[in-house]
Design an enzyme around this catalytic site. Sequence first.
Site, PDB file in Angstrom:
ATOM      1  N   TYR A   1      -1.848  -0.699  10.902  1.00 15.51           N
ATOM      2  CA  TYR A   1      -2.031  -0.977   9.472  1.00 15.51           C
ATOM      3  C   TYR A   1      -0.857  -0.440   8.662  1.00 15.51           C
ATOM      4  CZ  TYR A   1      -3.753  -0.845   4.715  1.00 15.51           C
ATOM      5  OH  TYR A   1      -3.863  -0.992   3.355  1.00 15.51           O
TER       6      TYR A   1
ATOM      7  N   SER B   1       0.856  -1.185   0.000  1.00 17.56           N
ATOM      8  CA  SER B   1       0.000   0.000   0.000  1.00 17.56           C
ATOM      9  C   SER B   1       0.892   1.234   0.000  1.00 17.56           C
ATOM     10  CB  SER B   1      -0.886   0.014   1.260  1.00 17.56           C
ATOM     11  OG  SER B   1      -1.532   1.260   1.422  1.00 17.56           O
TER      12      SER B   1
END
Length: 265
Positions: A157, A144
């Site tokens: 995260y 990501s």
Amino acid sequence: MSDLDVRETVLITGASSGIGAALAHCFAADGADLILAARRRIELEQVAAGVREAFDVRVEVIPVDLSKTEGPAELCQAIAAMQLNVDVLVNNAGFGILGQFAESKRSLQMAMIAVNVAALTELTHRLLPDMLQRGRGGILNVSSVAAFPPGPLMAVYYASKAYVQSFSDALRYELRETPLTVSSLAPGPVASEFASRSGIGSLGVFDRNSLPPEVVAAAGYRGFRRGKRNITPGIFNRWGTLATRWLPRMTSAKIVAKIQGRKLE
């Protein structure tokens, strides 16, 4: 099948929706057989049915919860029972949680680490030796843009995706003299279930820059086939990751905190 001498089998985790489901169509379009894994059987079966209808490939479905300690082993055992060999591993399963770390549920944070980090690592470790022995295939890890800056309000995260990025780069170097490809796909905002499941609801200022999962998957698939190290779809996202290389870490953290804070309003 383009560019492939023999039929390959591709394992895609988190394949019940979003990028994972879109990647299933990308690989199947090139003639690959598929193993689709995720928690939700009904959604997996729907994706599998769509792929089978569109392409003449074998598609197996394995419901599994990768947040559980035994999840990766159960998945590999199910694959072995089908007498299948995995040529390409797509580690796509993952989720995020929005909010103050101190106020979050510990069980959810640990489940996130289990899926985003531990399961990805264990599946790679279990399947890589056979890939090396056969001398074909590779690994596509879904990272990501969150891998690059610190991520206040999604601290674990962001940290988990930093692990995925670093692990992918290191593994790519270790395997540089083998036929295997290791790539990482680092998408930005994606118009999928991820935002609502993470408690975000809206992508805020980034809504207009979000990409459909099909676009992200197609870019990731092309990049993997071309042997690219990292694929970041979208010029806005590429600029953002480049900026984090020269911005002080705490400046990046402040920017991310403001963006994430708006999602909590």
